[in-house]
Scaffold this motif. Structure first.
Motif, PDB file in Angstrom:
ATOM      1  N   SER A 204       0.823  -1.209   0.000  1.00 23.58           N
ATOM      2  CA  SER A 204       0.000   0.000   0.000  1.00 23.58           C
ATOM      3  C   SER A 204       0.856   1.258   0.000  1.00 23.58           C
ATOM      4  CB  SER A 204      -0.923   0.008   1.221  1.00 23.58           C
ATOM      5  OG  SER A 204      -0.170  -0.039   2.422  1.00 23.58           O
ATOM      6  N   ARG A 205       2.165   1.098   0.192  1.00 23.12           N
ATOM      7  CA  ARG A 205       3.117   2.207   0.110  1.00 23.12           C
ATOM      8  C   ARG A 205       4.330   1.730  -0.673  1.00 23.12           C
ATOM      9  NH1 ARG A 205       3.441   5.000   6.160  1.00 23.12           N
ATOM     10  NH2 ARG A 205       1.213   4.866   6.670  1.00 23.12           N
ATOM     11  N   GLU A 206       4.923   2.627  -1.406  1.00 21.24           N
ATOM     12  CA  GLU A 206       6.117   2.280  -2.171  1.00 21.24           C
ATOM     13  C   GLU A 206       7.328   2.151  -1.240  1.00 21.24           C
ATOM     14  OE1 GLU A 206       6.039   3.984  -6.487  1.00 21.24           O
ATOM     15  OE2 GLU A 206       5.357   5.601  -5.146  1.00 21.24           O
ATOM     16  N   GLY A 207       8.239   1.263  -1.601  1.00 17.11           N
ATOM     17  CA  GLY A 207       9.481   1.122  -0.850  1.00 17.11           C
ATOM     18  C   GLY A 207       9.463   0.066   0.231  1.00 17.11           C
ATOM     19  N   TYR A 208       8.369  -0.686   0.369  1.00 15.76           N
ATOM     20  CA  TYR A 208       8.277  -1.748   1.377  1.00 15.76           C
ATOM     21  C   TYR A 208       8.264  -3.100   0.680  1.00 15.76           C
ATOM     22  CZ  TYR A 208       7.363   1.892   4.775  1.00 15.76           C
ATOM     23  OH  TYR A 208       7.483   3.001   5.576  1.00 15.76           O
ATOM     24  N   ASN A 209       8.764  -4.147   1.385  1.00 13.33           N
ATOM     25  CA  ASN A 209       8.987  -5.440   0.735  1.00 13.33           C
ATOM     26  C   ASN A 209       8.672  -6.617   1.648  1.00 13.33           C
ATOM     27  OD1 ASN A 209      10.342  -4.756  -1.942  1.00 13.33           O
ATOM     28  ND2 ASN A 209      11.635  -3.604  -0.520  1.00 13.33           N
ATOM     29  N   ALA A 210       8.683  -7.783   1.024  1.00 18.63           N
ATOM     30  CA  ALA A 210       8.645  -9.058   1.733  1.00 18.63           C
ATOM     31  C   ALA A 210       9.860  -9.859   1.291  1.00 18.63           C
ATOM     32  CB  ALA A 210       7.357  -9.806   1.432  1.00 18.63           C
ATOM     33  N   TYR A 211      10.267 -10.815   2.142  1.00 16.81           N
ATOM     34  CA  TYR A 211      11.502 -11.550   1.884  1.00 16.81           C
ATOM     35  C   TYR A 211      11.319 -13.028   2.202  1.00 16.81           C
ATOM     36  CZ  TYR A 211      13.335  -6.800   2.261  1.00 16.81           C
ATOM     37  OH  TYR A 211      13.542  -5.452   2.112  1.00 16.81           O
ATOM     38  N   LYS A 212      11.975 -13.853   1.412  1.00 17.90           N
ATOM     39  CA  LYS A 212      12.119 -15.266   1.735  1.00 17.90           C
ATOM     40  C   LYS A 212      13.411 -15.416   2.512  1.00 17.90           C
ATOM     41  CE  LYS A 212      11.017 -19.697   1.216  1.00 17.90           C
ATOM     42  NZ  LYS A 212       9.780 -20.273   1.783  1.00 17.90           N
ATOM     43  N   VAL A 213      13.353 -16.036   3.698  1.00 17.19           N
ATOM     44  CA  VAL A 213      14.504 -16.066   4.603  1.00 17.19           C
ATOM     45  C   VAL A 213      14.839 -17.510   4.964  1.00 17.19           C
ATOM     46  CG1 VAL A 213      15.479 -15.170   6.745  1.00 17.19           C
ATOM     47  CG2 VAL A 213      13.687 -13.875   5.567  1.00 17.19           C
ATOM     48  N   GLY A 214      16.109 -17.863   4.832  1.00 20.96           N
ATOM     49  CA  GLY A 214      16.523 -19.207   5.180  1.00 20.96           C
ATOM     50  C   GLY A 214      18.022 -19.381   5.094  1.00 20.96           C
ATOM     51  N   PRO A 215      18.524 -20.588   5.388  1.00 21.16           N
ATOM     52  CA  PRO A 215      19.964 -20.851   5.343  1.00 21.16           C
ATOM     53  C   PRO A 215      20.491 -20.726   3.918  1.00 21.16           C
ATOM     54  CG  PRO A 215      18.790 -22.587   6.518  1.00 21.16           C
ATOM     55  CD  PRO A 215      17.754 -21.757   5.832  1.00 21.16           C
ATOM     56  N   GLY A 216      21.716 -20.232   3.809  1.00 22.59           N
ATOM     57  CA  GLY A 216      22.384 -20.132   2.519  1.00 22.59           C
ATOM     58  C   GLY A 216      23.837 -20.522   2.635  1.00 22.59           C
ATOM     59  N   GLY A 217      24.586 -20.229   1.597  1.00 20.91           N
ATOM     60  CA  GLY A 217      25.994 -20.601   1.599  1.00 20.91           C
ATOM     61  C   GLY A 217      26.826 -19.800   2.568  1.00 20.91           C
ATOM     62  N   HIS A 218      26.321 -18.646   2.997  1.00 22.14           N
ATOM     63  CA  HIS A 218      27.072 -17.774   3.917  1.00 22.14           C
ATOM     64  C   HIS A 218      26.177 -17.388   5.096  1.00 22.14           C
ATOM     65  CE1 HIS A 218      30.281 -17.446   0.939  1.00 22.14           C
ATOM     66  NE2 HIS A 218      29.339 -17.236   0.033  1.00 22.14           N
ATOM     67  N   ILE A 220      22.558 -17.129   7.181  1.00 20.20           N
ATOM     68  CA  ILE A 220      21.167 -16.873   6.817  1.00 20.20           C
ATOM     69  C   ILE A 220      21.111 -15.845   5.686  1.00 20.20           C
ATOM     70  CG2 ILE A 220      18.934 -16.044   7.627  1.00 20.20           C
ATOM     71  CD1 ILE A 220      19.771 -18.765   8.728  1.00 20.20           C
ATOM     72  N   GLU A 221      20.359 -16.157   4.673  1.00 21.99           N
ATOM     73  CA  GLU A 221      20.217 -15.277   3.525  1.00 21.99           C
ATOM     74  C   GLU A 221      18.748 -14.950   3.303  1.00 21.99           C
ATOM     75  OE1 GLU A 221      22.087 -17.135   0.194  1.00 21.99           O
ATOM     76  OE2 GLU A 221      24.106 -17.044   1.080  1.00 21.99           O
ATOM     77  N   GLU A 222      18.495 -13.781   2.739  1.00 24.87           N
ATOM     78  CA  GLU A 222      17.132 -13.411   2.394  1.00 24.87           C
ATOM     79  C   GLU A 222      17.075 -12.946   0.943  1.00 24.87           C
ATOM     80  OE1 GLU A 222      16.324 -10.467   5.458  1.00 24.87           O
ATOM     81  OE2 GLU A 222      16.869  -8.850   4.090  1.00 24.87           O
ATOM     82  N   SER A 223      16.023 -13.371   0.262  1.00 26.21           N
ATOM     83  CA  SER A 223      15.804 -12.943  -1.117  1.00 26.21           C
ATOM     84  C   SER A 223      14.526 -12.121  -1.167  1.00 26.21           C
ATOM     85  CB  SER A 223      15.707 -14.146  -2.052  1.00 26.21           C
ATOM     86  OG  SER A 223      14.693 -15.039  -1.632  1.00 26.21           O
ATOM     87  N   THR A 224      14.584 -10.996  -1.855  1.00 25.57           N
ATOM     88  CA  THR A 224      13.435 -10.096  -1.946  1.00 25.57           C
ATOM     89  C   THR A 224      12.364 -10.698  -2.845  1.00 25.57           C
ATOM     90  OG1 THR A 224      14.903  -8.197  -1.681  1.00 25.57           O
ATOM     91  CG2 THR A 224      12.695  -7.763  -2.536  1.00 25.57           C
ATOM     92  N   ILE A 225      11.134 -10.672  -2.372  1.00 26.75           N
ATOM     93  CA  ILE A 225       9.991 -11.089  -3.181  1.00 26.75           C
ATOM     94  C   ILE A 225       9.501  -9.859  -3.940  1.00 26.75           C
ATOM     95  CG2 ILE A 225       7.628 -11.992  -3.118  1.00 26.75           C
ATOM     96  CD1 ILE A 225       8.438 -13.358  -0.442  1.00 26.75           C
ATOM     97  N   PRO A 226       9.468  -9.892  -5.276  1.00 27.34           N
ATOM     98  CA  PRO A 226       9.018  -8.719  -6.038  1.00 27.34           C
ATOM     99  C   PRO A 226       7.662  -8.219  -5.535  1.00 27.34           C
ATOM    100  CG  PRO A 226       9.899 -10.378  -7.515  1.00 27.34           C
ATOM    101  CD  PRO A 226       9.831 -11.014  -6.155  1.00 27.34           C
TER     102      PRO A 226
END
Length: 238
Positions: A204-218, A220-226
């Motif tokens: 409902s506002r620009e500039g806010y996001n959701a993320y997928k969060v879990g273990p990665g190679g380095h 905990i890593e998070e990837s942005t959900i478009p």
């Protein structure tokens, strides 16, 4: 069709002058004046919350509104009330208290039944976290901690993800195996699921996001959900 909109924060209770997320929820049901049932259990059935709901959802969005006041009233027809709604909308508040009350009165079972029958489920904060297997909540007076939830959706959930302390606490809990990998969702963002499959994130506002969060190679890593800004989407489709 099974649908859930899980909002990390926002909606009428946080943005009564910006109902884009609520309008988005309405756009997903095939009714011009849907019946919306509010479950304000987590807020202790706050009178102010209920008044705001009737004003924003009932008067402004012209829905048929109803409220389930589990802390104030007793119902002999819970099944009829819940299964007759087009949308069930859950407020934020105390997650543990809400889930305990739902289990006591069988609301958890009826929510699953409603979802399986095609009722739209939506909610903010506690009302977002509750649909997942686990949530990181502040219901414990000792601080942010994992909470088992309804398990309609896979993984874990952390609402208000950009608020102070929540992101590092979620990362730490996942890293230590205290909570399963999942989603960090900022205020003003809703994740839309068909069945158990994420369709996208909407803000409902620009500039806010959701993320997928879990273990990665380095660690905990998070990837942005478009994330789609609803001001553009709803204006385009109006």
């Amino acid at each position: 069709m099974q649908q859930i909109v899980a909002m990390g924060g926002g909606g009428f209770s946080m943005e009564p002058d910006n109902l884009l997320l609520d309008r988005f929820i309405f756009s997903l049901v095939p009714h011009s004046h849907p019946k919306v049932l509010l479950l304000p259990t987590a807020s202790g059935d706050s009178a102010d919350m209920i008044d705001l709901f009737h004003d924003c959802i009932g008067r402004q969005l012209q829905a048929r509104t109803a409220v389930l006041r589990l802390t104030k009233e007793r119902y002999d027809n819970l099944e009829d009330i819940m299964l007759s709604a087009d949308i069930i909308y859950v407020t934020g508040g105390h997650t543990t208290y809400m889930l305990d009350a739902w289990k006591l009165y069988g609301v958890d079972r009826l929510l699953r039944q409603a979802w399986e029958r095609g009722t739209m489920l939506a909610g903010v904060s506690s009302g977002s976290a509750c649909w997942f297997q686990e949530a990181l909540t502040d219901s414990n007076p000792e601080g942010l901690s994992p909470e088992p939830c309804l398990s309609l959706l896979e993984g874990s959930h952390c609402a208000h993800y950009e608020n102070t302390g929540r992101r590092p606490a979620f990362h730490s809990a996942i890293d230590k195996g205290k909570i399963m990998p999942g989603y960090g969702v900022e205020n003003f963002v809703g994740m839309y699921f068909k069945g158990t499959v994420l369709q996208g994130a909407y803000a409902s506002r620009e500039g806010y996001n959701a993320y997928k969060v879990g273990p990665g190679g380095h660690g905990i890593e998070e990837s942005t959900i478009p994330c789609t800004y609803l001001g553009d989407l709803l204006h385009k489709n109006s």
